[in-house]
Design an enzyme around this catalytic site. Structure first.
Site, PDB file in Angstrom:
ATOM      1  N   ASP A  35       0.813  -1.225   0.000  1.00 25.77           N
ATOM      2  CA  ASP A  35       0.000   0.000   0.000  1.00 25.77           C
ATOM      3  C   ASP A  35       0.846   1.274   0.000  1.00 25.77           C
ATOM      4  OD1 ASP A  35       1.014  -0.284   2.491  1.00 25.77           O
ATOM      5  OD2 ASP A  35      -0.875  -0.001   3.567  1.00 25.77           O
ATOM      6  N   HIS A 238      24.717   3.797 -17.824  1.00 23.47           N
ATOM      7  CA  HIS A 238      23.566   4.015 -16.945  1.00 23.47           C
ATOM      8  C   HIS A 238      23.808   3.410 -15.564  1.00 23.47           C
ATOM      9  CE1 HIS A 238      20.763   4.596 -20.655  1.00 23.47           C
ATOM     10  NE2 HIS A 238      21.522   5.632 -20.417  1.00 23.47           N
ATOM     11  N   ASP A 255      26.702  12.213 -12.876  1.00 20.47           N
ATOM     12  CA  ASP A 255      25.663  12.723 -13.777  1.00 20.47           C
ATOM     13  C   ASP A 255      24.414  12.855 -12.917  1.00 20.47           C
ATOM     14  OD1 ASP A 255      23.726  13.246 -15.684  1.00 20.47           O
ATOM     15  OD2 ASP A 255      24.368  11.671 -17.062  1.00 20.47           O
ATOM     16  N   ASP A 266      20.438  18.843 -16.198  1.00 17.27           N
ATOM     17  CA  ASP A 266      21.108  17.579 -16.523  1.00 17.27           C
ATOM     18  C   ASP A 266      22.595  17.882 -16.663  1.00 17.27           C
ATOM     19  OD1 ASP A 266      21.802  15.076 -17.383  1.00 17.27           O
ATOM     20  OD2 ASP A 266      20.686  15.133 -19.269  1.00 17.27           O
ATOM     21  N   HIS A 345      27.420   7.105 -27.639  1.00 14.28           N
ATOM     22  CA  HIS A 345      26.129   7.794 -27.558  1.00 14.28           C
ATOM     23  C   HIS A 345      26.186   9.092 -28.344  1.00 14.28           C
ATOM     24  CE1 HIS A 345      27.715  10.655 -24.539  1.00 14.28           C
ATOM     25  NE2 HIS A 345      28.209   9.626 -23.873  1.00 14.28           N
ATOM     26  N   HIS A 349      20.473  15.934 -26.226  1.00 23.43           N
ATOM     27  CA  HIS A 349      19.034  15.691 -26.370  1.00 23.43           C
ATOM     28  C   HIS A 349      18.305  16.956 -25.943  1.00 23.43           C
ATOM     29  CE1 HIS A 349      19.149  15.176 -21.980  1.00 23.43           C
ATOM     30  NE2 HIS A 349      20.193  14.393 -22.173  1.00 23.43           N
ATOM     31  N   HIS A 356      14.881  13.832 -21.029  1.00 28.37           N
ATOM     32  CA  HIS A 356      14.966  13.628 -22.486  1.00 28.37           C
ATOM     33  C   HIS A 356      13.658  14.200 -23.016  1.00 28.37           C
ATOM     34  CE1 HIS A 356      17.928  10.063 -21.792  1.00 28.37           C
ATOM     35  NE2 HIS A 356      18.450  11.233 -21.531  1.00 28.37           N
ATOM     36  N   GLU A 379      26.825  16.865 -24.373  1.00 26.94           N
ATOM     37  CA  GLU A 379      27.428  15.909 -23.451  1.00 26.94           C
ATOM     38  C   GLU A 379      28.282  14.841 -24.126  1.00 26.94           C
ATOM     39  OE1 GLU A 379      24.606  13.075 -21.732  1.00 26.94           O
ATOM     40  OE2 GLU A 379      22.962  14.233 -22.581  1.00 26.94           O
ATOM     41  N   TYR A 383      34.874   6.630 -23.113  1.00 29.93           N
ATOM     42  CA  TYR A 383      34.812   5.562 -22.111  1.00 29.93           C
ATOM     43  C   TYR A 383      35.758   4.455 -22.558  1.00 29.93           C
ATOM     44  CZ  TYR A 383      30.582   8.319 -21.790  1.00 29.93           C
ATOM     45  OH  TYR A 383      29.714   9.376 -21.730  1.00 29.93           O
ATOM     46  N   ARG A 400      32.661  12.051 -19.117  1.00 26.75           N
ATOM     47  CA  ARG A 400      31.601  12.744 -19.864  1.00 26.75           C
ATOM     48  C   ARG A 400      31.506  14.147 -19.255  1.00 26.75           C
ATOM     49  NH1 ARG A 400      27.983   9.296 -19.490  1.00 26.75           N
ATOM     50  NH2 ARG A 400      26.687   9.950 -17.753  1.00 26.75           N
ATOM     51  N   GLU A 402      28.861  17.349 -19.363  1.00 27.35           N
ATOM     52  CA  GLU A 402      27.506  17.655 -19.853  1.00 27.35           C
ATOM     53  C   GLU A 402      27.011  18.990 -19.317  1.00 27.35           C
ATOM     54  OE1 GLU A 402      24.393  14.933 -18.536  1.00 27.35           O
ATOM     55  OE2 GLU A 402      23.158  15.558 -20.226  1.00 27.35           O
TER      56      GLU A 402
HETATM   57  N1  GLY Z   1      21.231  11.980 -17.322  1.00 30.17           N
HETATM   58  C1  GLY Z   1      20.677  11.496 -18.511  1.00 30.17           C
HETATM   59  C2  GLY Z   1      21.380  11.980 -19.680  1.00 30.17           C
HETATM   60  O1  GLY Z   1      22.441  12.549 -19.570  1.00 30.17           O
HETATM   61  O2  GLY Z   1      20.907  11.874 -20.773  1.00 30.17           O
HETATM   62 MN    MN Z   2      21.759  14.234 -20.775  1.00 35.40          MN
HETATM   63 MN    MN Z   3      23.052  13.515 -17.780  1.00 35.59          MN
END
Ligand code: GLY
Ligand code: MN
Ligand code: MN
Length: 433
Positions: A35, A238, A255, A266, A345, A349, A356, A379, A383, A400, A402
């Site tokens: 619940d 991720h 991140d 982000d 990647h 975005h 996103h 970003e 890696y 990374r 970003e």
């Molecule tokens: N934190 C998600 C991205 O960087 O797209």
């Molecule tokens: Mn991002």
């Molecule tokens: Mn991010």
């Protein structure tokens, strides 16, 4: 509550619909276990148009000569309010949020059937939530049941989200204000986590520092699950376990960002646990930073969506060749995709109510053109997992960087500029720990 911006958006959508009726439900509450519920988060499309935060609500818009925007929501219930807290109820909600009418959510099916009668189109978020799909079908069947008395049901069902996406992709001042706040708080959180890093601490201790800063500043929640990834974990895109131990000599990739009034920041930053980059870490970091600068240099009105990515990619590929991680020319490595082992990647975005965010990236098969008011992330990353041809010094280096960027009239503005990212600035800040 300033409800004008929301009312204007509803009118713009009604205009875009042309005719017909639209139903836009908010997100359902979700059970976590037995619940206990997951923390509630409204649906972004609904909130964008309604500004109304409660669950069990839907917006109905009627286009045509007599446009209407109608809220359906929970009824006042003094007993439930003792347990769960305040709820507006239809009358107060109509008044406070500026709808033309408001009704109890239990009347949605019946009212929708009335409103959809003799209208050509029913706009709906098809497939978003099985319960609201079922409700829309039931309402349609109610209209169809009256066909013998000369009433026509909508012949077309259209996904309303395509129309709203086009509105959401360009932000107004009110939205930018929320995004700027989310960016500022998130930048502070990164700084706090960076300054608390030390050998033998755990990734989750840094995550706790981020959460502290978010909540202490009034953010409802992180905009997405925080990634605090040290050493080899930084090469897991991720990674969310956040349970590793920080080791001297490792880099930490964070991140993480918060959400303010529904709007996300982000941010990704990387720093050495020791406070000093090793030579190899410095090489990779400087490469990613240069790639990001090249990409940000392509964010301006009239440029296309893919240009920042292509600019970052060329810098990364050149660097990978110089580091002897891949061979051949830049063009050949881009053509063959050999770089994907280290950069898998895209460079960004859309960013907004959803991390996103909504909005098409292509139109009629071509990358869309950037315009003032659009917000995106930039970003790039690199890696380097252990493997053939990878020198020991570069093994498990994951970087990374970003930032969140607003397209302005004559270029762009980095909304997350408060978060330090130059090597000297990071080392200087960490030296003062
Ligand atoms: N934190 C998600 C991205 O960087 O797209
Ligand atoms: Mn991002
Ligand atoms: Mn991010």
């Amino acid at each position: 509550m300033d409800t004008k911006a929301f009312a204007e958006r509803r009118l713009r959508l009604i205009e875009a619909m042309g005719s017909g009726v639209a139903v836009i439900p908010t997100a359902p509450e979700r059970i976590r276990n037995r619940d206990t519920h997951h923390p509630y988060r409204f649906d972004s499309y609904f909130y964008y148009l309604a500004g109304f935060p409660e669950p069990d609500a839907a917006l109905v818009l009627v286009a045509g000569d007599a446009p209407q925007s109608i809220l359906f929501c929970r009824e006042k219930d003094s007993e439930r309010e003792v347990w769960d807290g305040f709820r507006y109820g239809p009358d107060a909600a109509r008044e406070a949020f500026g709808f033309d009418a408001a009704h109890p959510i239990g009347m949605l099916e019946e009212k929708l059937a009335e409103l959809a009668a003799d209208r050509p189109v029913l706009f709906h978020s098809i497939g978003y939530d099985p319960a609201s799909d079922a409700l829309v079908v039931a309402a349609l069947n109610r209209v169809r049941a009256k066909e013998r008395s000369g009433i026509a049901a909508p012949a077309r069902i259209e996904d309303v989200r395509a129309l709203i996406d086009e509105m959401r992709v360009v932000k107004d001042e009110r939205e930018l204000e929320a995004m700027r706040r989310a960016a500022r708080i998130s930048a502070r959180a990164h700084r706090r986590a960076m300054l608390r890093a030390a050998p033998a601490r755990h990734e989750y201790e840094l995550e706790a520092e981020l959460l502290h800063e978010f909540r202490a500043a009034g953010a409802a929640s992180p905009a997405y699950p925080s990634i605090v990834a040290s050493g080899a974990n930084a090469c897991v895109l991720h990674y969310v376990a956040n349970d590793g131990v920080l080791r001297d000599g490792d880099l930490v990739l964070i991140d993480a960002a918060c959400e303010i009034d529904g709007y996300a920041a982000d941010i990704t930053r990387c720093f050495p646990v020791s406070g000093r980059f090793s030579a190899a870490q410095r090489d990779v970091y400087a490469l990613v930073l240069a790639a990001q600068a090249a990409a940000i240099g392509c964010v301006a009105p009239g440029r296309n969506w893919d240009e920042p990515h292509q600019a970052a990619l060329r810098v990364i590929v050149r660097g990978l060749i110089d580091l002897h991680l891949i061979e051949g020319s830049v063009d050949a490595a881009i053509e063959s995709g050999a770089y994907r082992r280290f950069y898998m990647h895209r460079t960004g975005h859309w960013l907004g109510l959803d991390v996103h965010d909504a909005g098409a990236y292509k139109r009629a098969g071509a990358w869309r053109t950037l315009a003032p008011g659009m917000t995106l992330t930039v970003e790039p990353g690199c890696y380097i997992r252990p493997g053939e041809g990878v020198p020991a010094a570069l093994e498990n280096v994951g970087v990374r960087i970003e930032d969140d960027v607003l397209v302005t009239a004559d270029g762009c503005e980095v909304l997350t500029a408060d978060a330090v990212k130059r090597i000297d600035d990071i080392e200087a800040a960490m030296a003062g720990r």
